[in-house]
Design a protein around this motif. Structure first.
Motif, short mmCIF file in Angstrom:
data_model
loop_
_atom_site.label_atom_id
_atom_site.label_comp_id
_atom_site.label_asym_id
_atom_site.label_seq_id
_atom_site.Cartn_x
_atom_site.Cartn_y
_atom_site.Cartn_z
N GLU A 125 -19.78 -7.17 13.07
CA GLU A 125 -19.26 -5.81 12.81
C GLU A 125 -19.82 -5.21 11.52
OE1 GLU A 125 -15.15 -5.05 13.55
OE2 GLU A 125 -15.03 -6.60 15.09
N GLY A 128 -22.19 -2.32 12.18
CA GLY A 128 -21.73 -1.07 12.78
C GLY A 128 -21.74 -1.14 14.29
N ALA A 129 -22.02 0.00 14.95
CA ALA A 129 -21.92 0.07 16.41
C ALA A 129 -23.27 0.37 17.04
CB ALA A 129 -20.92 1.15 16.79
N THR A 147 -18.05 0.22 9.96
CA THR A 147 -17.31 1.44 10.25
C THR A 147 -15.80 1.30 10.08
OG1 THR A 147 -17.19 0.85 12.56
CG2 THR A 147 -19.05 2.22 11.92
N ASP A 278 -15.77 1.15 17.58
CA ASP A 278 -17.20 0.87 17.77
C ASP A 278 -17.49 0.68 19.26
OD1 ASP A 278 -17.74 0.96 15.07
OD2 ASP A 278 -17.70 -1.23 14.78
#
Ligand code: NAD
Ligand code: TDX
Length: 336
Positions: A125, A128-129, A147, A278
């Motif tokens: 994670e 991010g996505a 995020t 995400d």
């Protein structure tokens, strides 16, 4: 023979790791330092208790005296302790900063002062996505772009680990892995929440459209990856660790669990989405394959089935866990 300090060993992955390690490395000593937050449970380690070489210490990784005392006694630290649930970090990130950032820094400082090696367990994670439109995967060169407050706290801890390596030459490794599943996972996380809700006759809350994709990693594959990193990993290196799923979204996971339990899709309840949710995580584990010989060995469908069976057989464990503090949290989230 090594003496290993495990932090957060009473949680989901840490307890599986201790069980894994004691069975494969008899003769090693393990000290499990855990604060026993809502997520820590000594029931997860009943089979380790009393084994020669295993010792539990109740304590907080933000307590400098405890940390220094235990780091001094060991050869190596494997650091799992963290606040780990994204939804909780959205409600209040305070404990995430204390444990995940300050606690990690105290461990690093002690490791530096006593010249010990540290392996830091982190997450995909931090990157991010990913979007559903690409086939991209995260790898060790992906830029950090966390995020959620949880992911930001883990990213901060990863940066600290690398900064101690760069500045002080501290011997460190990091694993950034995808979503784990398996036995003893706290039923606030998606898969055990779904299984235990269905076993109780309750619906499964699916956030938003349910088309969010995770790269599911069976917990034993993760434990083996850490073992390989400890054996062969290069200091100052990060290893991305992923599982065997190609691309499976949350709705597809629920449908598999419903089928395994012989229940229908009316048990799915679409609820309000997670803020900042995400869309997709996927991990490229080719460096771990090349340098360590890692590859996930547990097929998602087969081990999802085994995980469902584990929760069916261990109802007293999760009934106990689903009481008390957790129940209050769940009630404020879902009003039931
Ligand atoms: P968990 O929430 O099940 O367990 C965390 C453990 O840490 C608990 O036993 C808790 O009591 C302990 N702990 C929390 N704060 C502490 C403190 N201040 N001092 C000492 N102990 C403390 O978490 P998990 O799912 O087992 O995750 C373990 C690690 O793996 C975490 O660092 C997490 O960020 C990382 N990770 C988890 C996943 C996943 O899918 N679960 C995926 C990637 C990375
Ligand atoms: O009730 C739910 N309904 C739902 O649709 C819950 C709890 C989750 N979800 C969705 C959100 C995600 O798309 O399921 C997916 C998985 O959610 P979580 O189990 O909360 O995991 P995630 O947010 O992906 O983070 C996990 O993987 C990375 C771990 O909790 C982290 O500790 C780890 O770093």
């Amino acid at each position: 023979m090594s003496k290993i300090l495990v932090t957060g060993g009473a949680g989901f992955i840490g307890s599986n790791f201790i069980r894994y390690w004691l069975s494969r490395h008899p003769g090693d000593e393990m000290i499990n330092l855990d604060k026993l937050t809502y997520a820590g449970n000594l029931e997860n380690l009943k089979d380790a208790e009393g084994k020669p070489g295993y010792r539990f210490v109740l304590g907080d990784i933000t307590n400098v005296d405890i940390v220094r005392d235990l780091v001094r006694q060991c050869d190596l630290i494997v650091h799992f302790a963290a606040e780990s649930h994204v939804d909780r970090s959205i409600i209040d990130a305070g404990e995430f900063i204390k444990t995940n950032v300050v606690g990690t820094q105290l461990l690093l400082q002690a490791a530096k002062d006593f010249d010990k090696r540290m392996h830091h367990v982190s997450t995909d994670e931090v990157y991010g996505a990913l979007s559903l439109e690409t086939k991209k995967r995260f790898n060790e060169a992906s830029p950090f772009n966390p995020t959620s407050p949880y992911a930001a706290s883990k990213a901060a801890s990863d940066h600290l680990v690398m900064a101690y390596h760069h500045t002080h030459g501290l011997s460190v490794t990091i694993s950034n892995c995808s979503n784990n599943f398996g036995p003893y996972q706290f039923p606030e996380k998606f898969i055990p929440l779904a299984i235990t809700n269905l076993l109780e006759g309750k619906k499964v809350p699916v956030y938003g459209d349910g088309l969010y994709v995770r790269d599911w990693l069976y917990v034993d594959d993760h434990c083996r990856a850490i073992d390989l990193i400890l054996e062969k990993g290069q200091t100052g290196q990060t290893y991305c660790i992923g599982g065997m799923t190609k691309s499976v979204n949350n709705l597809a996971v629920i449908k598999k669990i419903l089928k395994l339990l012989g229940q229908g899709e009316e048990m799915i309840e679409f609820v309000k989405d997670r803020p900042g949710h995400d869309r997709r995580y996927a991990v490229d584990w080719s460096r771990a394959k090349k340098e360590l010989g890692y590859r996930p060995e547990h097929d998602f469908d087969e081990y999802l089935k085994q995980t469902v069976e584990w929760y069916q057989k261990n109802e007293p464990w999760w009934q106990n866990v689903k009481s008390g503090e957790y129940r209050e949290y769940y009630q404020t989230q879902y009003g039931k």
